[in-house]
Design an enzyme around this catalytic site. Sequence first.
Site, PDB file in Angstrom:
ATOM      1  N   ARG A  50       0.821  -1.223   0.000  1.00 47.17           N
ATOM      2  CA  ARG A  50       0.000   0.000   0.000  1.00 47.17           C
ATOM      3  C   ARG A  50       0.849   1.266   0.000  1.00 47.17           C
ATOM      4  NH1 ARG A  50      -3.174  -1.540   5.242  1.00 47.17           N
ATOM      5  NH2 ARG A  50      -0.987  -1.925   5.653  1.00 47.17           N
ATOM      6  N   LYS A 156       3.803 -19.516   4.322  1.00 49.67           N
ATOM      7  CA  LYS A 156       3.131 -20.143   5.461  1.00 49.67           C
ATOM      8  C   LYS A 156       2.593 -19.044   6.375  1.00 49.67           C
ATOM      9  CE  LYS A 156       5.970 -20.599   9.418  1.00 49.67           C
ATOM     10  NZ  LYS A 156       6.644 -21.305  10.436  1.00 49.67           N
ATOM     11  N   ASP A 185       7.568 -24.051   2.143  1.00 50.94           N
ATOM     12  CA  ASP A 185       8.017 -24.326   3.505  1.00 50.94           C
ATOM     13  C   ASP A 185       9.536 -24.200   3.425  1.00 50.94           C
ATOM     14  OD1 ASP A 185       8.946 -25.347   5.845  1.00 50.94           O
ATOM     15  OD2 ASP A 185       7.628 -27.086   5.880  1.00 50.94           O
ATOM     16  N   HIS A 186      10.052 -23.044   3.885  1.00 49.82           N
ATOM     17  CA  HIS A 186      11.455 -22.755   3.588  1.00 49.82           C
ATOM     18  C   HIS A 186      12.405 -23.797   4.171  1.00 49.82           C
ATOM     19  CE1 HIS A 186      11.338 -20.970   7.624  1.00 49.82           C
ATOM     20  NE2 HIS A 186      12.629 -21.187   7.640  1.00 49.82           N
ATOM     21  N   LYS A 190      16.496 -25.921   2.828  1.00 48.51           N
ATOM     22  CA  LYS A 190      17.788 -25.899   3.525  1.00 48.51           C
ATOM     23  C   LYS A 190      18.669 -27.015   2.979  1.00 48.51           C
ATOM     24  CE  LYS A 190      16.204 -23.921   7.878  1.00 48.51           C
ATOM     25  NZ  LYS A 190      17.017 -22.724   8.005  1.00 48.51           N
ATOM     26  N   GLU A 224      14.581 -23.448  19.862  1.00 50.07           N
ATOM     27  CA  GLU A 224      15.001 -22.054  19.652  1.00 50.07           C
ATOM     28  C   GLU A 224      15.318 -21.402  20.985  1.00 50.07           C
ATOM     29  OE1 GLU A 224      12.555 -19.612  16.697  1.00 50.07           O
ATOM     30  OE2 GLU A 224      11.253 -21.298  17.180  1.00 50.07           O
ATOM     31  N   ASP A 243       2.857 -23.613  14.243  1.00 48.21           N
ATOM     32  CA  ASP A 243       3.963 -22.851  13.682  1.00 48.21           C
ATOM     33  C   ASP A 243       5.106 -23.763  13.221  1.00 48.21           C
ATOM     34  OD1 ASP A 243       5.040 -20.264  13.076  1.00 48.21           O
ATOM     35  OD2 ASP A 243       6.479 -20.560  14.712  1.00 48.21           O
ATOM     36  N   HIS A 248       7.133 -27.749   9.210  1.00 45.63           N
ATOM     37  CA  HIS A 248       8.555 -28.133   9.142  1.00 45.63           C
ATOM     38  C   HIS A 248       8.818 -29.536   9.694  1.00 45.63           C
ATOM     39  CE1 HIS A 248       8.808 -23.959   8.409  1.00 45.63           C
ATOM     40  NE2 HIS A 248       8.935 -23.552   9.648  1.00 45.63           N
ATOM     41  N   LYS A 348      10.201 -22.476  22.085  1.00 42.64           N
ATOM     42  CA  LYS A 348      10.921 -21.210  22.153  1.00 42.64           C
ATOM     43  C   LYS A 348      11.501 -21.035  23.541  1.00 42.64           C
ATOM     44  CE  LYS A 348       8.481 -18.753  18.572  1.00 42.64           C
ATOM     45  NZ  LYS A 348       9.654 -18.724  17.673  1.00 42.64           N
TER      46      LYS A 348
HETATM   47  P1  NAP Z   1       4.970  -7.735   7.339  1.00 44.75           P
HETATM   48  O1  NAP Z   1       6.345  -7.266   7.633  1.00 44.75           O
HETATM   49  O2  NAP Z   1       3.865  -7.308   8.225  1.00 44.75           O
HETATM   50  O3  NAP Z   1       4.638  -7.279   5.833  1.00 44.75           O
HETATM   51  C1  NAP Z   1       3.335  -7.275   5.321  1.00 44.75           C
HETATM   52  C2  NAP Z   1       3.355  -6.654   3.946  1.00 44.75           C
HETATM   53  O4  NAP Z   1       2.033  -6.634   3.445  1.00 44.75           O
HETATM   54  C3  NAP Z   1       3.873  -5.234   3.925  1.00 44.75           C
HETATM   55  O5  NAP Z   1       4.647  -5.055   2.765  1.00 44.75           O
HETATM   56  C4  NAP Z   1       2.600  -4.394   3.844  1.00 44.75           C
HETATM   57  O6  NAP Z   1       2.935  -3.176   3.260  1.00 44.75           O
HETATM   58  C5  NAP Z   1       1.757  -5.308   2.960  1.00 44.75           C
HETATM   59  N1  NAP Z   1       0.315  -5.081   3.105  1.00 44.75           N
HETATM   60  C6  NAP Z   1      -0.411  -5.054   4.251  1.00 44.75           C
HETATM   61  N2  NAP Z   1      -1.713  -4.821   3.967  1.00 44.75           N
HETATM   62  C7  NAP Z   1      -1.801  -4.719   2.615  1.00 44.75           C
HETATM   63  C8  NAP Z   1      -2.872  -4.468   1.721  1.00 44.75           C
HETATM   64  N3  NAP Z   1      -4.134  -4.277   2.143  1.00 44.75           N
HETATM   65  N4  NAP Z   1      -2.602  -4.426   0.402  1.00 44.75           N
HETATM   66  C9  NAP Z   1      -1.344  -4.607  -0.047  1.00 44.75           C
HETATM   67  N5  NAP Z   1      -0.289  -4.832   0.744  1.00 44.75           N
HETATM   68  C10 NAP Z   1      -0.510  -4.895   2.071  1.00 44.75           C
HETATM   69  O7  NAP Z   1       4.887  -9.331   7.249  1.00 44.75           O
HETATM   70  P2  NAP Z   1       6.068 -10.361   6.933  1.00 44.75           P
HETATM   71  O8  NAP Z   1       6.795 -10.670   8.180  1.00 44.75           O
HETATM   72  O9  NAP Z   1       6.848  -9.877   5.763  1.00 44.75           O
HETATM   73  O10 NAP Z   1       5.244 -11.684   6.570  1.00 44.75           O
HETATM   74  C11 NAP Z   1       4.570 -11.833   5.348  1.00 44.75           C
HETATM   75  C12 NAP Z   1       4.085 -13.274   5.225  1.00 44.75           C
HETATM   76  O11 NAP Z   1       5.196 -14.139   5.225  1.00 44.75           O
HETATM   77  C13 NAP Z   1       3.181 -13.726   6.379  1.00 44.75           C
HETATM   78  O12 NAP Z   1       2.232 -14.613   5.869  1.00 44.75           O
HETATM   79  C14 NAP Z   1       4.156 -14.471   7.292  1.00 44.75           C
HETATM   80  O13 NAP Z   1       3.513 -15.460   8.067  1.00 44.75           O
HETATM   81  C15 NAP Z   1       5.074 -15.099   6.274  1.00 44.75           C
HETATM   82  N6  NAP Z   1       6.427 -15.398   6.791  1.00 44.75           N
HETATM   83  C16 NAP Z   1       7.243 -14.384   7.220  1.00 44.75           C
HETATM   84  C17 NAP Z   1       8.529 -14.683   7.656  1.00 44.75           C
HETATM   85  C18 NAP Z   1       9.487 -13.586   8.097  1.00 44.75           C
HETATM   86  O14 NAP Z   1      10.661 -13.892   8.342  1.00 44.75           O
HETATM   87  N7  NAP Z   1       9.064 -12.341   8.180  1.00 44.75           N
HETATM   88  C19 NAP Z   1       8.965 -16.006   7.672  1.00 44.75           C
HETATM   89  C20 NAP Z   1       8.113 -17.013   7.223  1.00 44.75           C
HETATM   90  C21 NAP Z   1       6.844 -16.696   6.771  1.00 44.75           C
HETATM   91  P3  NAP Z   1       2.053  -1.840   3.404  1.00 44.75           P
HETATM   92  O15 NAP Z   1       1.798  -1.630   4.863  1.00 44.75           O
HETATM   93  O16 NAP Z   1       2.898  -0.791   2.765  1.00 44.75           O
HETATM   94  O17 NAP Z   1       0.816  -2.099   2.650  1.00 44.75           O
END
Ligand code: NAP
Length: 504
Positions: A50, A156, A185-186, A190, A224, A243, A248, A348
Site C-alpha cells: 500500500r 506459510k 516451507d522454507h 535448507k 530455539e 507454527d 517443518h 521457544k
Molecule cells: P509484514 O512485515 O507485516 O509485511 C506485510 C506486507 O504486506 C507489507 O509489505 C505491507 O505493506 C503489505 N500489506 C499489508 N496490507 C496490505 C494491503 N491491504 N494491500 C497490499 N499490501 C498490504 O509481514 P512479513 O513478516 O513480511 O510476513 C509476510 C508473510 O510471510 C506472512 O504470511 C508471514 O507469516 C510469512 N512469513 C514471514 C517470515 C518472516 O521472516 N518475516 C517467515 C516465514 C513466513 P504496506 O503496509 O505498505 O501495505
Amino acid sequence: MKTSQCLNPTVFVIFGGTGDLNMRKLAPALYNLYSDGYMPKDYAIIGTARSKLTDVQFRNTIMEGVNSFSRAGKVKKEKWDGFAENVYYNPVDVSAPETFQDLKTSIEKLKKKFGPKTQVIYYLAVAPNLFPLIAECIAKYDLAGNEENCRIVIEKPFGRDLETARELNKLLTGIFTEKQIYRIDHYLGKETVQNIMAFRFANSFLEPLWNRTYIDHVQISVTEQLGVGDRGGYYDGAGALRDMIQNHILQLLCLIGMETPINFDADEIRNKKVDVLKAMRPFGPDDIRMSTVRGQYSKGWVEGKEVPGYRSEKDVAPESNTETFAAAKFFVDNWRWQGIPFYVRTGKRLFQTSSLITIQFKDVPHQVFPAGVTEHWQQNRLIISIQPEMSIRLQVQAKRPGLDMVLNPVDMVFDYKGTYSAEAPEAYETLLLDVMIADQTQFMRADQVESAWELLMPVINAWESKTSLSFPNYPADSWGPEDAEALIARDGFHWFTLPLKNKD
Ligand code: NAP
C-alpha cells in the site's frame, strides 16, 4: 541440475514488497541469485504494497534489506546497479481491487518487452488473510495465465486448521491448477534437509538398515533460544504445533520415513511423502494425554539478561493458553515402521538453538565384551544436524588406544564446513530458483498440507478446548517442561542434544 540458461524471461511480482520477509529473505535471495548468475537474462521484479513509493525509493529500501541480511554481506555497487535496474514498484491495496489495474498494465508492458515466453510469478509475502483477496484479484484481472507461464507462491501459514486449509486450497485450485501453486516451507530448501534424500537414496548401505528391524526410535528436535520477540500478535493465534510441527517437523519426518521414490519427479517424491502422513496413527483422547506435551515459558535469565515470560511479551494475551513448546510421540503404521516411535519436540526460549534428527539403532543382539570394557556403551546413532551446525554424524563404538580393551563411542562426521569450501545457498535462493524453473519437488502439494492438518486437528482441538492450568510450566533457558522428558523417558530413552560451543 539447476541452471538459469534455460530460464524463460520472468516477471516476479512480490505482494508485501515493503514487508519484513522481503527485506530479510526474498530480496537478498534474488540479489544473490543474480550475483551468482542464476537469474534469467530478461527479468523484472515488481514490489507491491500500500505504501506510496517510487521505483528508486523501493530499490533503496530493499538495498538496505540486502545489506543487512544477505549471507554475502553488503551489495557490490556494480552488481547492485545491474540488479536494481530491473526492480520496480507498483502500489497496490489488496482490499481495493481497482488498484490492480495499474499492476496489470505494468505486467503486460513487461510481457510485451520480453516476448511470448515470459513467465509471471506472484509471491504472496503478506498476512494470510490477504491470500484469498489477492488470488481473487488475479482472477478478476485475468492474470492467472496457465501452467507454462504463471505460478503463485503462498507463504506459510497455509490455513490455521484443516477447514481453512481446505477452503484456501479450494479457492486457489478454482483459479490456478495444482501445477501453478507453490506452497512454500522454507525448511525444505535448507541444504541439510535436501541432503537427507541424497544421503538416504544415493547410499546403498543405509536402505537395509532403515526399518523397524534395526532402528529403535527416531527423534526430531527443533529448539530455539529466542522468545516470541515482535511476532506475539501472530504467534499467540498460532502456537508451536501450528507454527513448527504442522509444517517443518512433519516434513522432516516424511523425509526420514518415506519409501524410496522411483525417480526424482516432483509428484513421485510428494506421493511418497503423503504416504507417510497417511500412515501416521491418528491421535485418540488417550494418546493426546499420554503422547503429547504442551508448554509455555516463564520469565528467566538468558546469557546474563533477564527475559520476560511469554504472557508478558508484546501483543500476547496476559492469560494466554498458547503453547510455546510442543512434544509428541508419533507412530507410522506401515511395514517399515510399525511399532517404532518418532518423538518430536519444538519450543521457544529453550537452552539451545538447534535442529537435530537423531536415528537411534537397536542394540547389539548379544554383548561379547565384559562389563568393565563397555562402561560408556552407547547404541549406534545417526545424527543429522540441520542448524546451526550442518553435519551428519554416525556414532559408533571404537576401541580406545592403549593396552587395555576399553570401548568408547566416537563420531564419524561429515561436516559441511570442513568438506566444502563453497558457502551453502540460503533456503530461499534454492526455492525461488525452483519456482523459476517450475520444479515443485520441495513445495507442499494440497494433499500434503491437508493430511498434516488432519493428523494434528485432534490435538489442536483438545488443547484449545481445555485451558492449561500448569502454564507457564518451563523457565526460559531450560529444555522445556518436565513432562517432555517423561514422555520419552517412559520408553527408556532421552532427548539427544549436541554440545555446541556457541549456544545460539
Ligand atoms: P509484514 O512485515 O507485516 O509485511 C506485510 C506486507 O504486506 C507489507 O509489505 C505491507 O505493506 C503489505 N500489506 C499489508 N496490507 C496490505 C494491503 N491491504 N494491500 C497490499 N499490501 C498490504 O509481514 P512479513 O513478516 O513480511 O510476513 C509476510 C508473510 O510471510 C506472512 O504470511 C508471514 O507469516 C510469512 N512469513 C514471514 C517470515 C518472516 O521472516 N518475516 C517467515 C516465514 C513466513 P504496506 O503496509 O505498505 O501495505
